[in-house]
Write a protein that holds these residues in place. Structure first.
Motif, PDB file in Angstrom:
ATOM      1  N   SER A 183       3.982  10.710   4.182  1.00 16.91           N
ATOM      2  CA  SER A 183       4.116  11.890   3.676  1.00 16.91           C
ATOM      3  C   SER A 183       4.334  11.921   2.011  1.00 16.91           C
ATOM      4  O   SER A 183       3.996  13.065   1.117  1.00 16.91           O
ATOM      5  CB  SER A 183       5.118  13.073   3.842  1.00 16.91           C
ATOM      6  N   GLU A 184       4.994  11.055   1.208  1.00 16.68           N
ATOM      7  CA  GLU A 184       4.798  10.767   0.036  1.00 16.68           C
ATOM      8  C   GLU A 184       3.302  10.263  -0.495  1.00 16.68           C
ATOM      9  O   GLU A 184       3.009  11.416  -1.918  1.00 16.68           O
ATOM     10  CB  GLU A 184       5.615   9.645  -0.366  1.00 16.68           C
ATOM     11  N   ILE A 185       2.808   9.645  -0.073  1.00 10.85           N
ATOM     12  CA  ILE A 185       0.965   9.811   0.123  1.00 10.85           C
ATOM     13  C   ILE A 185       0.039  11.186  -0.340  1.00 10.85           C
ATOM     14  O   ILE A 185      -0.662  11.327  -0.297  1.00 10.85           O
ATOM     15  CB  ILE A 185       0.265   8.741   0.186  1.00 10.85           C
ATOM     16  N   ASN A 186       0.450  11.677   1.140  1.00  7.45           N
ATOM     17  CA  ASN A 186       0.033  12.935   1.233  1.00  7.45           C
ATOM     18  C   ASN A 186      -0.106  13.708  -0.208  1.00  7.45           C
ATOM     19  O   ASN A 186      -1.022  14.652   0.393  1.00  7.45           O
ATOM     20  CB  ASN A 186       0.454  13.393   2.742  1.00  7.45           C
TER      21      ASN A 186
ATOM     22  N   ALA B 239      11.669   1.719  10.722  1.00  7.67           N
ATOM     23  CA  ALA B 239      10.213   1.488   9.869  1.00  7.67           C
ATOM     24  C   ALA B 239       9.495   1.944  10.445  1.00  7.67           C
ATOM     25  O   ALA B 239       8.652   2.430   9.187  1.00  7.67           O
ATOM     26  CB  ALA B 239       9.685  -0.349  10.999  1.00  7.67           C
ATOM     27  N   GLU B 240       9.656   3.331  11.546  1.00  8.94           N
ATOM     28  CA  GLU B 240       8.298   4.336  11.712  1.00  8.94           C
ATOM     29  C   GLU B 240       8.847   5.405  10.400  1.00  8.94           C
ATOM     30  O   GLU B 240       8.218   6.302   9.588  1.00  8.94           O
ATOM     31  CB  GLU B 240       8.486   5.158  13.120  1.00  8.94           C
ATOM     32  N   GLU B 241      10.130   5.677  10.358  1.00  5.83           N
ATOM     33  CA  GLU B 241      10.486   6.827   9.852  1.00  5.83           C
ATOM     34  C   GLU B 241      10.096   6.193   8.214  1.00  5.83           C
ATOM     35  O   GLU B 241       9.277   6.965   7.148  1.00  5.83           O
ATOM     36  CB  GLU B 241      11.960   6.835   9.539  1.00  5.83           C
ATOM     37  N   ARG B 242      10.671   5.214   8.077  1.00  4.65           N
ATOM     38  CA  ARG B 242      10.309   4.487   6.296  1.00  4.65           C
ATOM     39  C   ARG B 242       8.141   4.614   6.970  1.00  4.65           C
ATOM     40  O   ARG B 242       8.096   5.439   4.921  1.00  4.65           O
ATOM     41  CB  ARG B 242       9.979   2.932   6.230  1.00  4.65           C
ATOM     42  N   ARG B 243       7.519   4.535   7.325  1.00  7.52           N
ATOM     43  CA  ARG B 243       6.254   4.928   7.032  1.00  7.52           C
ATOM     44  C   ARG B 243       5.834   6.450   7.166  1.00  7.52           C
ATOM     45  O   ARG B 243       4.919   6.342   6.130  1.00  7.52           O
ATOM     46  CB  ARG B 243       5.197   4.146   8.675  1.00  7.52           C
TER      47      ARG B 243
END
Length: 106
Positions: free
Chosen positions: A14-17, A5-9
């Motif tokens: 990172s994608e949003i950034n 879950a942390e990896e996904r978040r």
């Protein structure tokens, strides 16, 4: 499970950034381009004004030329009339010469 879950978040963040960085870069490019375009537009307006001034001068010059040509035409017409009058006077003198039998002064 917790790390997944942390990896996904983290991945989402990172994608949003990355998208935010991309958007900011594009906005900067757009603003730069907009400034260039505004500068080019100012130059075009300035060139246009200069051209209008030149066209105005050329129009005045051509108007002056038209006046000069008209004056020359009038002058040529006057010279031609004067020449015809002299021819008529000469013809009258020749007629008098033939009547009187004396040579006329040319």
């Amino acid at each position: 499970r917790h790390s997944l879950a942390e990896e996904r978040r983290a991945f989402k963040e990172s994608e949003i950034n990355a998208w935010q960085a991309h958007i900011e870069k594009r906005e900067h490019e757009f603003r730069t381009k907009q400034l260039q375009t505004e500068e080019e537009l100012k130059q075009i307006v300035c060139q246009n004004q200069m051209l209008q001034v030149q066209v105005g001068k050329m129009f005045k010059q051509s108007h002056t030329m038209d006046e000069i040509l008209h004056d020359l035409d009038c002058e040529a017409e006057l010279v031609e009339r004067e020449r015809r009058i002299q021819e008529m006077e000469l013809a009258h003198l020749r007629a008098l010469e033939s009547i009187l039998g004396q040579p006329a002064a040319a």
